[in-house]
Design a protein around this motif. Structure first.
Motif, PDB file in Angstrom:
ATOM      1  N   VAL A  96       0.823  -1.215   0.000  1.00 22.03           N
ATOM      2  CA  VAL A  96       0.000   0.000   0.000  1.00 22.03           C
ATOM      3  C   VAL A  96       0.858   1.266   0.000  1.00 22.03           C
ATOM      4  N   ASP A  97       2.102   1.154   0.437  1.00 25.74           N
ATOM      5  CA  ASP A  97       2.941   2.349   0.647  1.00 25.74           C
ATOM      6  C   ASP A  97       4.361   2.141   0.114  1.00 25.74           C
ATOM      7  N   PRO A  98       4.495   1.855  -1.205  1.00 26.72           N
ATOM      8  CA  PRO A  98       5.800   1.453  -1.750  1.00 26.72           C
ATOM      9  C   PRO A  98       6.914   2.489  -1.548  1.00 26.72           C
ATOM     10  N   ASP A  99       6.592   3.814  -1.485  1.00 35.01           N
ATOM     11  CA  ASP A  99       7.656   4.821  -1.313  1.00 35.01           C
ATOM     12  C   ASP A  99       7.732   5.328   0.125  1.00 35.01           C
ATOM     13  N   ASP A 100       7.119   4.619   1.078  1.00 37.57           N
ATOM     14  CA  ASP A 100       7.139   4.990   2.506  1.00 37.57           C
ATOM     15  C   ASP A 100       6.540   6.366   2.799  1.00 37.57           C
ATOM     16  N   HIS A 101       5.724   6.867   1.877  1.00 39.68           N
ATOM     17  CA  HIS A 101       5.062   8.166   2.082  1.00 39.68           C
ATOM     18  C   HIS A 101       4.246   8.134   3.364  1.00 39.68           C
ATOM     19  N   HIS A 102       3.358   7.129   3.470  1.00 37.03           N
ATOM     20  CA  HIS A 102       2.490   7.037   4.662  1.00 37.03           C
ATOM     21  C   HIS A 102       3.309   6.824   5.935  1.00 37.03           C
ATOM     22  N   LEU A 103       4.409   6.083   5.813  1.00 37.41           N
ATOM     23  CA  LEU A 103       5.257   5.826   6.977  1.00 37.41           C
ATOM     24  C   LEU A 103       5.779   7.146   7.549  1.00 37.41           C
ATOM     25  N   PHE A 104       6.297   8.026   6.678  1.00 42.60           N
ATOM     26  CA  PHE A 104       6.844   9.303   7.154  1.00 42.60           C
ATOM     27  C   PHE A 104       5.737  10.265   7.584  1.00 42.60           C
ATOM     28  N   VAL A 105       4.564  10.201   6.917  1.00 43.54           N
ATOM     29  CA  VAL A 105       3.433  11.018   7.372  1.00 43.54           C
ATOM     30  C   VAL A 105       3.063  10.621   8.809  1.00 43.54           C
ATOM     31  N   SER A 106       3.083   9.311   9.079  1.00 39.79           N
ATOM     32  CA  SER A 106       2.766   8.819  10.436  1.00 39.79           C
ATOM     33  C   SER A 106       3.743   9.368  11.474  1.00 39.79           C
ATOM     34  N   LEU A 107       5.027   9.468  11.109  1.00 34.27           N
ATOM     35  CA  LEU A 107       6.021  10.025  12.047  1.00 34.27           C
ATOM     36  C   LEU A 107       5.700  11.483  12.342  1.00 34.27           C
ATOM     37  N   GLY A 108       5.223  12.198  11.312  1.00 31.95           N
ATOM     38  CA  GLY A 108       4.833  13.594  11.510  1.00 31.95           C
ATOM     39  C   GLY A 108       3.660  13.716  12.478  1.00 31.95           C
ATOM     40  N   CYS A 109       2.704  12.785  12.368  1.00 31.60           N
ATOM     41  CA  CYS A 109       1.560  12.800  13.288  1.00 31.60           C
ATOM     42  C   CYS A 109       2.058  12.636  14.731  1.00 31.60           C
ATOM     43  N   ALA A 110       3.007  11.709  14.911  1.00 35.85           N
ATOM     44  CA  ALA A 110       3.561  11.469  16.256  1.00 35.85           C
ATOM     45  C   ALA A 110       4.274  12.717  16.772  1.00 35.85           C
ATOM     46  N   ALA A 111       4.998  13.404  15.869  1.00 32.86           N
ATOM     47  CA  ALA A 111       5.746  14.607  16.271  1.00 32.86           C
ATOM     48  C   ALA A 111       4.795  15.708  16.743  1.00 32.86           C
ATOM     49  N   GLU A 112       3.634  15.834  16.099  1.00 31.84           N
ATOM     50  CA  GLU A 112       2.691  16.881  16.503  1.00 31.84           C
ATOM     51  C   GLU A 112       2.139  16.591  17.902  1.00 31.84           C
ATOM     52  N   ASN A 113       1.789  15.331  18.170  1.00 29.98           N
ATOM     53  CA  ASN A 113       1.328  14.978  19.528  1.00 29.98           C
ATOM     54  C   ASN A 113       2.414  15.264  20.559  1.00 29.98           C
ATOM     55  N   VAL A 323      -4.919   8.297  -3.672  1.00 31.53           N
ATOM     56  CA  VAL A 323      -3.524   8.747  -3.611  1.00 31.53           C
ATOM     57  C   VAL A 323      -2.561   7.580  -3.418  1.00 31.53           C
ATOM     58  N   GLU A 324      -3.098   6.389  -3.111  1.00 32.07           N
ATOM     59  CA  GLU A 324      -2.242   5.211  -2.904  1.00 32.07           C
ATOM     60  C   GLU A 324      -1.977   4.457  -4.214  1.00 32.07           C
ATOM     61  N   VAL A 325      -2.975   4.484  -5.132  1.00 30.74           N
ATOM     62  CA  VAL A 325      -2.804   3.779  -6.405  1.00 30.74           C
ATOM     63  C   VAL A 325      -2.042   4.707  -7.355  1.00 30.74           C
ATOM     64  N   SER A 326      -0.784   4.360  -7.628  1.00 30.12           N
ATOM     65  CA  SER A 326       0.112   5.312  -8.325  1.00 30.12           C
ATOM     66  C   SER A 326      -0.387   5.688  -9.719  1.00 30.12           C
ATOM     67  N   THR A 327      -1.137   4.807 -10.388  1.00 30.44           N
ATOM     68  CA  THR A 327      -1.647   5.152 -11.728  1.00 30.44           C
ATOM     69  C   THR A 327      -2.817   6.132 -11.635  1.00 30.44           C
ATOM     70  N   LEU A 328      -3.487   6.130 -10.484  1.00 27.87           N
ATOM     71  CA  LEU A 328      -4.685   6.959 -10.311  1.00 27.87           C
ATOM     72  C   LEU A 328      -4.335   8.359  -9.774  1.00 27.87           C
ATOM     73  N   ARG A 329      -3.223   8.444  -9.016  1.00 27.94           N
ATOM     74  CA  ARG A 329      -2.879   9.682  -8.317  1.00 27.94           C
ATOM     75  C   ARG A 329      -2.756  10.884  -9.268  1.00 27.94           C
ATOM     76  N   PRO A 330      -2.083  10.769 -10.435  1.00 29.32           N
ATOM     77  CA  PRO A 330      -1.987  11.938 -11.338  1.00 29.32           C
ATOM     78  C   PRO A 330      -3.366  12.388 -11.851  1.00 29.32           C
ATOM     79  N   GLN A 331      -4.245  11.424 -12.109  1.00 27.41           N
ATOM     80  CA  GLN A 331      -5.592  11.795 -12.577  1.00 27.41           C
ATOM     81  C   GLN A 331      -6.329  12.552 -11.472  1.00 27.41           C
ATOM     82  N   PHE A 332      -6.152  12.060 -10.226  1.00 27.18           N
ATOM     83  CA  PHE A 332      -6.807  12.703  -9.077  1.00 27.18           C
ATOM     84  C   PHE A 332      -6.247  14.119  -8.892  1.00 27.18           C
ATOM     85  N   ALA A 333      -4.928  14.262  -9.084  1.00 21.46           N
ATOM     86  CA  ALA A 333      -4.289  15.590  -8.977  1.00 21.46           C
ATOM     87  C   ALA A 333      -4.849  16.531 -10.049  1.00 21.46           C
ATOM     88  N   ASP A 334      -5.064  16.002 -11.263  1.00 21.72           N
ATOM     89  CA  ASP A 334      -5.662  16.827 -12.340  1.00 21.72           C
ATOM     90  C   ASP A 334      -7.061  17.291 -11.945  1.00 21.72           C
TER      91      ASP A 334
END
Ligand SMILES: Cc1cc2nc3c(=O)[nH]c(=O)nc-3n(C[C@H](O)[C@H](O)[C@H](O)COP(=O)(O)O)c2cc1C
Length: 368
Positions: A96-113, A323-334
């Motif tokens: 679900v998170d091949p580039d560790d995007h969600h992993l680093f977002v999760s660390l940010g959530c922890a930092a805010e708490n 935003v997780e499906v890499s082929t769909l993300r650019p279309q969603f951004a458009d």
């Protein structure tokens, strides 16, 4: 949640219990799920001057943050006057998170708490990305006047609530404050409250969900993180407890088999349609630059949004398939008209009942 599925789960669980099958009857772990959840989601207090206990308590607050699949993909390094939050790559989710995007977002959530709890205890946190320190976020703590912010007070109240909401709109003031607290360095929140725009997002969610559910690696990874029984959720202290997603709990041997039968494309897509149509709006977090430092900032912004929502009595849940499906993300951004920027998180929000809270591993288990 379809009643037929609940009926089957409950029927089989009670048959199992009557037949005296193992772990079909009441939970066997020392502490029940409810007891552990209550012990987890609470404010604490530390004896004034007990520096070591305070650092542990700040880590405990940080661990109450959300993380993808509740992997709790973090490690905390304690120093005199500083805490570093490091990625725990053994808890990556490559499907679900091949580039560790969600992993680093999760660390940010922890930092805010951590920052909100530090301020409540008279310490101002200065966070800086530390690539040399292992792509960590190092938070230097400087003595200051204690302030127990609204966001800090809401930490035990916050949860990802994957249920139906009341469909009622939020006030302008509520929307404006959520947009304000959710913005940050290179991060913007787009709030969609028009039904037509929300239906369009739903189309992307269904497209993305269809792609993910047809991906055996995604389904296997998701299933690995599901905790079907309260017992199992208590034993591991992490993962997605079935009841936290509005599904009936069941003994693991049974839940695992029923998952294969009832986790169907139609029932899941119908569920997402109901959820989106019962929501007051959808928030999309967008960031300017790729990479761990920016994704941690996205996490800090989302956590402020989630805490302010909780303070207002507003629930939220993620719908990240677009935003997780890499082929769909650019279309969603458009569709969003955001050019080359990345849509990071898709979050629906609204008022509705709480669901059972997720659990956390104890502080000693997450210290580096
Ligand atoms: C970066 C990130 C991505 C997430 N993606 C999803 C998602 O796609 N679907 C979902 O239902 N929950 C998602 N979540 C929510 C987590 O599953 C949730 O935070 C975790 O299970 C802990 O539960 P809690 O937030 O109620 O404490 C995500 C959380 C984070 C931080």
């Amino acid at each position: 949640m379809s009643s037929r599925r609940e009926f089957v789960f409950a029927a089989l669980a009670s048959v199992g219990a009557m037949a005296g099958l193992p772990s079909c009857s009441s939970e066997t772990s020392a502490d029940s799920y409810a007891t552990v959840a209550e012990r987890t989601w609470r404010h604490g207090n530390v004896a004034v001057g007990d520096k070591a206990a305070l650092l542990h308590e700040l880590v405990r607050y940080a661990t109450l943050a959300p993380s993808s699949h509740n992997t709790q993909c973090w490690k905390f390094r304690l120093e005199d006057g500083a805490i570093s939050i490091l990625p725990d790559l053994s808890r990556r989710c490559p499907a679900v998170d091949p580039d560790d995007h969600h992993l680093f977002v999760s660390l940010g959530c922890a930092a805010e708490n951590l920052n909100q709890a530090a301020l409540a205890n008279g310490l101002k946190g200065h966070a800086g990305f530390d690539a040399a320190g292992g792509d960590a976020l190092r938070v230097v703590l400087e003595p200051t006047k204690p302030v127990a912010s609204t966001l800090y007070q809401a930490i035990p109240e916050r949860q990802s609530t994957r249920g139906e909401y009341d469909g009622q709109p939020l006030t302008r003031q509520e929307l404006d404050l959520l947009e304000k607290v959710g913005a940050g360095d290179g991060v913007q929140v787009i709030l969609l409250t028009e039904r037509q725009a929300m239906e369009k997002v739903l189309e992307y969610v269904v497209q993305g969900n269809t792609a993910q559910m047809n991906d055996p690696a995604f389904v296997a990874e998701l299933k690995q993180w599901i905790r079907f029984s309260g017992d199992e959720a208590v034993r591991t202290g992490d993962g997605l407890y079935a009841a936290s997603s509005g599904n009936p709990a069941a003994p693991t041997w049974l839940g695992s088999r029923l998952f294969d039968v009832f986790f169907t494309l139609k029932s899941e897509n119908d569920k997402y349609a109901k959820h989106v149509r019962s929501s007051a709006g959808i928030a999309i977090f967008v960031s300017d630059t790729p990479g761990p430092a920016q994704w941690m900032e996205v996490g800090r912004c989302y956590e402020r949004f989630a805490l302010q929502s909780a303070a207002f009595g507003i629930r939220n849940a993620m719908l990240n398939q677009p935003v997780e499906v890499s082929t769909l993300r650019p279309q969603f951004a458009d569709f969003l008209g955001i050019g080359k920027r990345r849509p990071d998180l898709v979050v629906r929000f609204g008022r509705g009942p709480k669901l059972p809270s997720s659990l956390r591993r104890p502080v000693p288990a997450v210290l580096a």
